[in-house]
Design a protein around this motif. Structure first.
Motif, PDB file in Angstrom:
ATOM      1  N   PHE A  40    -107.862  15.937  93.307  1.00 31.20           N
ATOM      2  CA  PHE A  40    -107.501  14.537  93.091  1.00 31.20           C
ATOM      3  C   PHE A  40    -106.830  14.334  91.740  1.00 31.20           C
ATOM      4  O   PHE A  40    -107.279  14.869  90.734  1.00 31.20           O
ATOM      5  N   THR A  41    -105.776  13.537  91.743  1.00 31.22           N
ATOM      6  CA  THR A  41    -105.113  13.150  90.505  1.00 31.22           C
ATOM      7  C   THR A  41    -105.810  11.905  89.948  1.00 31.22           C
ATOM      8  O   THR A  41    -106.575  11.247  90.667  1.00 31.22           O
ATOM      9  N   PRO A  42    -105.546  11.555  88.695  1.00 27.87           N
ATOM     10  CA  PRO A  42    -106.098  10.297  88.172  1.00 27.87           C
ATOM     11  C   PRO A  42    -105.673   9.084  89.018  1.00 27.87           C
ATOM     12  O   PRO A  42    -106.467   8.156  89.206  1.00 27.87           O
ATOM     13  N   GLU A  43    -104.453   9.119  89.563  1.00 29.01           N
ATOM     14  CA  GLU A  43    -104.010   8.021  90.425  1.00 29.01           C
ATOM     15  C   GLU A  43    -104.840   7.970  91.703  1.00 29.01           C
ATOM     16  O   GLU A  43    -105.207   6.890  92.178  1.00 29.01           O
ATOM     17  N   ASP A  44    -105.153   9.149  92.262  1.00 32.61           N
ATOM     18  CA  ASP A  44    -106.001   9.206  93.459  1.00 32.61           C
ATOM     19  C   ASP A  44    -107.352   8.552  93.188  1.00 32.61           C
ATOM     20  O   ASP A  44    -107.865   7.794  94.018  1.00 32.61           O
ATOM     21  N   GLU A  45    -107.933   8.855  92.033  1.00 28.10           N
ATOM     22  CA  GLU A  45    -109.234   8.273  91.687  1.00 28.10           C
ATOM     23  C   GLU A  45    -109.133   6.757  91.557  1.00 28.10           C
ATOM     24  O   GLU A  45    -110.048   6.031  91.946  1.00 28.10           O
ATOM     25  N   ASP A  85    -113.104  22.046 105.383  1.00 30.18           N
ATOM     26  CA  ASP A  85    -112.462  21.289 106.467  1.00 30.18           C
ATOM     27  C   ASP A  85    -112.624  19.784 106.254  1.00 30.18           C
ATOM     28  O   ASP A  85    -111.716  19.000 106.522  1.00 30.18           O
ATOM     29  N   GLN A  86    -113.773  19.373 105.716  1.00 27.06           N
ATOM     30  CA  GLN A  86    -113.988  17.955 105.429  1.00 27.06           C
ATOM     31  C   GLN A  86    -113.105  17.502 104.261  1.00 27.06           C
ATOM     32  O   GLN A  86    -112.569  16.400 104.282  1.00 27.06           O
ATOM     33  N   GLN A  87    -112.956  18.364 103.257  1.00 22.40           N
ATOM     34  CA  GLN A  87    -112.061  18.041 102.137  1.00 22.40           C
ATOM     35  C   GLN A  87    -110.634  17.819 102.624  1.00 22.40           C
ATOM     36  O   GLN A  87    -109.948  16.898 102.171  1.00 22.40           O
ATOM     37  N   LYS A  88    -110.194  18.674 103.548  1.00 23.00           N
ATOM     38  CA  LYS A  88    -108.823  18.551 104.066  1.00 23.00           C
ATOM     39  C   LYS A  88    -108.626  17.231 104.796  1.00 23.00           C
ATOM     40  O   LYS A  88    -107.596  16.578 104.654  1.00 23.00           O
ATOM     41  N   THR A  91    -108.619  14.384 101.969  1.00 22.06           N
ATOM     42  CA  THR A  91    -107.408  14.354 101.141  1.00 22.06           C
ATOM     43  C   THR A  91    -106.174  14.015 101.961  1.00 22.06           C
ATOM     44  O   THR A  91    -105.281  13.306 101.480  1.00 22.06           O
ATOM     45  N   ALA A  92    -106.113  14.498 103.213  1.00 24.78           N
ATOM     46  CA  ALA A  92    -104.987  14.131 104.086  1.00 24.78           C
ATOM     47  C   ALA A  92    -105.023  12.635 104.382  1.00 24.78           C
ATOM     48  O   ALA A  92    -103.976  11.974 104.447  1.00 24.78           O
ATOM     49  N   GLY A  93    -106.222  12.078 104.542  1.00 21.73           N
ATOM     50  CA  GLY A  93    -106.363  10.646 104.783  1.00 21.73           C
ATOM     51  C   GLY A  93    -105.922   9.826 103.590  1.00 21.73           C
ATOM     52  O   GLY A  93    -105.245   8.805 103.734  1.00 21.73           O
ATOM     53  N   LEU A  94    -106.273  10.270 102.405  1.00 20.14           N
ATOM     54  CA  LEU A  94    -105.854   9.568 101.197  1.00 20.14           C
ATOM     55  C   LEU A  94    -104.334   9.613 101.061  1.00 20.14           C
ATOM     56  O   LEU A  94    -103.699   8.604 100.714  1.00 20.14           O
ATOM     57  N   PHE A 152    -111.551  10.051 108.068  1.00 15.00           N
ATOM     58  CA  PHE A 152    -111.582   9.978 106.604  1.00 15.00           C
ATOM     59  C   PHE A 152    -112.071   8.630 106.089  1.00 15.00           C
ATOM     60  O   PHE A 152    -112.709   8.557 105.042  1.00 15.00           O
ATOM     61  N   PHE A 153    -111.821   7.545 106.841  1.00 10.42           N
ATOM     62  CA  PHE A 153    -112.265   6.246 106.345  1.00 10.42           C
ATOM     63  C   PHE A 153    -113.788   6.102 106.481  1.00 10.42           C
ATOM     64  O   PHE A 153    -114.417   5.418 105.686  1.00 10.42           O
ATOM     65  N   THR A 154    -114.373   6.773 107.458  1.00  5.42           N
ATOM     66  CA  THR A 154    -115.832   6.821 107.565  1.00  5.42           C
ATOM     67  C   THR A 154    -116.406   7.479 106.305  1.00  5.42           C
ATOM     68  O   THR A 154    -117.394   7.008 105.736  1.00  5.42           O
ATOM     69  N   MET A 155    -115.772   8.562 105.880  1.00  4.61           N
ATOM     70  CA  MET A 155    -116.219   9.247 104.660  1.00  4.61           C
ATOM     71  C   MET A 155    -116.117   8.321 103.453  1.00  4.61           C
ATOM     72  O   MET A 155    -117.035   8.269 102.616  1.00  4.61           O
ATOM     73  N   MET A 156    -115.014   7.586 103.354  1.00  2.98           N
ATOM     74  CA  MET A 156    -114.818   6.678 102.219  1.00  2.98           C
ATOM     75  C   MET A 156    -115.879   5.576 102.206  1.00  2.98           C
ATOM     76  O   MET A 156    -116.404   5.226 101.149  1.00  2.98           O
TER      77      MET A 156
END
Length: 199
Positions: A40-45, A85-88, A91-94, A152-156
């Motif tokens: 994650f970049t600072p912008e992602d955070e 796999d969950q990270q992918k 991050t793809a969702g973001l 991914f939105f469930t994770m968020m």
């Protein structure tokens, strides 16, 4: 309260198993090579922070997810506690949020107004709910950590609730908190509108 107790309480709130929870409860890092800056970049955070604030806003003088600095928490949890796999999926969702929002509204997510951000996230919420129902019949079964990665939105949403409820400000300002050890009282009077207990 230890990590395992905190996680079990939050799991009750979100209605199932929290993704990455096995590592959080055990205090382990599933992905030893991951570091927040590598995923994650600072912008992602900042985007995650904004999303968390929309999912769980401050209401009626009670703090919201933004008050718990939720963006860096989400980045840390995904980097340190999620399987690869969950990270992918996350991050793809973001990345999808950044692309889709700019396509739909002509601005970056962080530059969008609250109305457009909320409108966009409501669409994602409807999508993840439909995905839950179509993929698996039972919500609890769908949220098991051993199955395929969830939307991914469930994770968020899960990370927002987990991060807020286990933060100091969430536990002491939004939930009712009594520092342990304390006495046991099995018959506490309830007043309508009271928050749930953090401990």
């Amino acid at each position: 309260m230890n990590r395992r107790e905190a996680l079990s309480k939050v799991a009750l709130i979100v209605g199932g198993t929290v993704i990455g929870g096995e590592a959080f409860a055990a205090g382990l890092h599933l992905n030893q090579n991951a570091h927040p800056s590598s995923l994650f970049t600072p912008e992602d955070e900042k985007i995650l922070h904004e999303i968390g604030g929309i999912i769980l806003p401050a209401i009626n003088g009670k703090p919201g997810a933004n008050d718990a600095n939720i963006g860096p928490f989400m980045a840390m949890m995904v980097s340190d506690c999620y399987r690869e796999d969950q990270q992918k999926v996350f991050t793809a969702g973001l990345h999808r949020i950044k692309i889709d929002f700019k396509t739909a509204y002509g601005k970056n997510f962080l530059e969008g107004d609250t109305k457009s951000q909320l409108e966009y996230l409501k669409k994602l919420d409807a999508e993840q709910r439909a995905n839950t129902l179509e993929t698996k019949p039972g919500r609890r079964e769908y949220l098991t950590v051993d199955g395929p990665p969830v939307h991914f939105f469930t994770m968020m949403r899960q990370l927002t609730i987990l991060g807020f409820c286990t933060s100091e400000i969430g536990a002491t300002k939004a939930l009712r908190y009594v520092e342990a050890p304390g006495r046991y009282d099995g018959n506490v009077p309830y007043q309508k509108g009271q928050g749930a207990w953090a401990t």
